[in-house]
Design a protein around this motif. Structure first.
Motif, PDB file in Angstrom:
ATOM      1  N   TRP A 127      22.099 -14.752  29.969  1.00  0.00           N
ATOM      2  CA  TRP A 127      23.232 -14.000  30.495  1.00  0.00           C
ATOM      3  C   TRP A 127      24.012 -13.274  29.402  1.00  0.00           C
ATOM      4  O   TRP A 127      24.659 -12.256  29.664  1.00  0.00           O
ATOM      5  N   ARG A 128      23.957 -13.796  28.166  1.00  0.00           N
ATOM      6  CA  ARG A 128      24.583 -13.090  27.043  1.00  0.00           C
ATOM      7  C   ARG A 128      23.632 -12.072  26.413  1.00  0.00           C
ATOM      8  O   ARG A 128      23.945 -11.465  25.408  1.00  0.00           O
ATOM      9  N   TYR A 129      22.479 -11.948  27.008  1.00  0.00           N
ATOM     10  CA  TYR A 129      21.457 -10.982  26.598  1.00  0.00           C
ATOM     11  C   TYR A 129      20.972 -11.242  25.178  1.00  0.00           C
ATOM     12  O   TYR A 129      20.868 -10.347  24.348  1.00  0.00           O
ATOM     13  N   LEU A 177      22.172  -5.604  29.705  1.00  0.00           N
ATOM     14  CA  LEU A 177      23.341  -6.337  29.212  1.00  0.00           C
ATOM     15  C   LEU A 177      24.425  -6.410  30.284  1.00  0.00           C
ATOM     16  O   LEU A 177      25.026  -7.463  30.521  1.00  0.00           O
ATOM     17  N   GLY A 207      25.479  -9.817  31.915  1.00  0.00           N
ATOM     18  CA  GLY A 207      26.792 -10.255  31.457  1.00  0.00           C
ATOM     19  C   GLY A 207      27.847 -10.324  32.538  1.00  0.00           C
ATOM     20  O   GLY A 207      28.751 -11.167  32.480  1.00  0.00           O
ATOM     21  N   VAL A 226      31.479  -9.274  29.913  1.00  0.00           N
ATOM     22  CA  VAL A 226      30.630  -8.505  29.004  1.00  0.00           C
ATOM     23  C   VAL A 226      31.423  -8.091  27.777  1.00  0.00           C
ATOM     24  O   VAL A 226      32.580  -7.691  27.876  1.00  0.00           O
ATOM     25  N   ARG A 252      36.649  -7.277  26.479  1.00  0.00           N
ATOM     26  CA  ARG A 252      35.671  -7.741  27.471  1.00  0.00           C
ATOM     27  C   ARG A 252      36.030  -7.218  28.869  1.00  0.00           C
ATOM     28  O   ARG A 252      37.194  -6.945  29.176  1.00  0.00           O
ATOM     29  N   ARG A 269      35.038  -8.136  33.055  1.00  0.00           N
ATOM     30  CA  ARG A 269      34.385  -9.109  33.920  1.00  0.00           C
ATOM     31  C   ARG A 269      34.659  -8.828  35.386  1.00  0.00           C
ATOM     32  O   ARG A 269      35.615  -8.121  35.732  1.00  0.00           O
TER      33      ARG A 269
END
Length: 400
Positions: free
Chosen positions: A275-277, A335, A339, A346, A380, A382
């Motif tokens: 999920w964090r790529y 990503l 994310g 992200v 970030r 989200r």
């Protein structure tokens, strides 16, 4: 049912802490199951003759060497043995696989090493063998806590088997998780709330809670198409999802991803890598990988059929059928897709570096005004709980 005794939380300290970095994971796919569940579209296969584990182990080790040549030197931050049903493997097979990973890459002490297991294939001696091999986290495919729905889902275990497996896992492994499927036919919010509270009472540190989806190519798909299997409508599904979020948050196990809930510090390190790529090597039949190579990321996919994969590896040293070089734009889209599933959201600077642009101001403003996304400081982005309900649409809007 009686609540199980609380685990010793001090045991968790033996695992390395989450650094917040994407990391590098190794995924090993064991493709065999004792039976195929009617809802499952994973790459899993039933074999009525014993599997030649020594031959498959040798092939896993060969493909690892090929992946090491692609990835270059790396420090492994997590290992995941998935399937299929990895708990059908002999402990000696697991030990050989983990030794192989340590040979190809640097594998520090204390990293998370997860194995998926089905309650019907659990034995105390086998579990202790896995623990001795290095497994320190187990993920149990419980799926339901009543026998009627377990039968409907095609599971080979009953609730008694599930509770036995949960207790064994808690006694033997530092960390454990189990899966439940909800939004089952005729399931009410009240029924799901009772079942979820019961699950949390068993003192697990992590739960994966998935809505039942009807996947093409499964027996459930055919039944659903004929009208013989009716799942909750969108409103009922949303109500079940909202109840899930409320109960887990109140019980100290908030969502850190759309379908995953954990006590602080017990999040799945391996899944966070996806999920964090981050990068990960995919080994075994039908495994996928992502390996950074300069400005591109190499996407790999192996042959899905176990015996065909085995022959390819023995002939060519690997079973990879697909290799695709992902450019910056494709990486930026992936990503974002991965994310935004996370509560942490992200990293905008990373997305901007890959995509070469800022989010479209009009699209972002629209999503902000309607309460589907939110900024976390300036760094970030989200999804809100409302945005999580329409996650695919939010990702599509931001990616344009």
């Amino acid at each position: 049912m009686d609540t199980l005794e609380q685990p010793n939380l001090t045991r968790y300290a033996s695992l390395l802490p989450d650094t917040g970095e994407p990391g590098f994971g190794v995924y090993v796919h064991w493709p065999f199951c004792a039976a195929k569940c009617p809802y499952c579209d994973f790459n899993s296969h039933v074999r009525h003759q014993p599997v030649d584990q020594e031959r498959f182990t040798a092939a896993f080790l060969k493909e690892m060497a090929a992946m090491r040549r692609l990835s270059g030197p790396k420090t492994v931050t997590s290992v995941f043995l998935g399937g299929g049903t990895p708990s059908l493997m002999n402990p000696s097979t697991v030990s050989a696989i983990l030794d192989g990973i340590a040979k190809e890459w640097h594998m520090p002490d204390g990293i998370e090493i997860t194995m998926e297991a089905n309650p019907s294939s659990v034995e105390a001696e086998r579990f202790r063998g896995y623990r001795a091999a290095g497994v320190n986290r187990v993920s149990l495919g419980v799926q339901a806590l009543n026998d009627r729905d377990l039968k409907f889902l095609g599971r080979l275990h009953d609730v008694e088997d599930a509770l036995k497996a949960i207790k064994l896992a808690r006694d033997i492994f530092p960390r454990m998780s189990f899966d439940l499927i909800y939004a089952r036919p005729k399931q009410t919010v009240e029924e799901w709330e009772r079942e979820l509270k019961e699950a949390i009472s068993y003192a697990v540190d992590h739960l994966s809670l998935y809505q039942l989806t009807i996947e093409e190519g499964t027996p459930f798909f055919g039944l659903h198409k004929m009208g013989k299997l009716v799942v909750p409508d969108d409103d009922q599904s949303a109500a079940l999802y909202e109840a899930t979020q409320e109960i887990t948050a109140a019980e100290g196990m908030p969502a850190y991803e759309v379908s995953n809930h954990a006590r602080p510090g017990a999040e799945s390190r391996h899944n966070l890598t996806y999920w964090r790529y981050g990068d990960y090597a995919g080994i075994g039949p039908g495994a996928h990988g992502r390996l950074t190579r300069g400005p591109t990321k190499l996407a790999t996919a192996t042959e899905r059929k176990p015996e065909a994969w085995l022959e390819l590896v023995e002939r060519d040293g690997h079973g990879v059928l697909e290799q695709e070089q992902l450019g910056y734009d494709e990486q930026a889209d992936e990503l974002l897709l991965m994310g935004l599933r996370l509560t942490e959201g992200v990293d905008l600077a990373r997305w901007q570096q890959l995509s070469g642009r800022d989010p479209d101001p009009k699209r972002e403003e629209f999503l902000l005004e309607h309460g589907f996304i939110e900024r976390i400081g300036n760094s970030r982005l989200r999804c809100t709980p409302s945005g999580m309900l329409i996650l695919d649409s939010v990702v599509a809007d931001l990616a344009c």
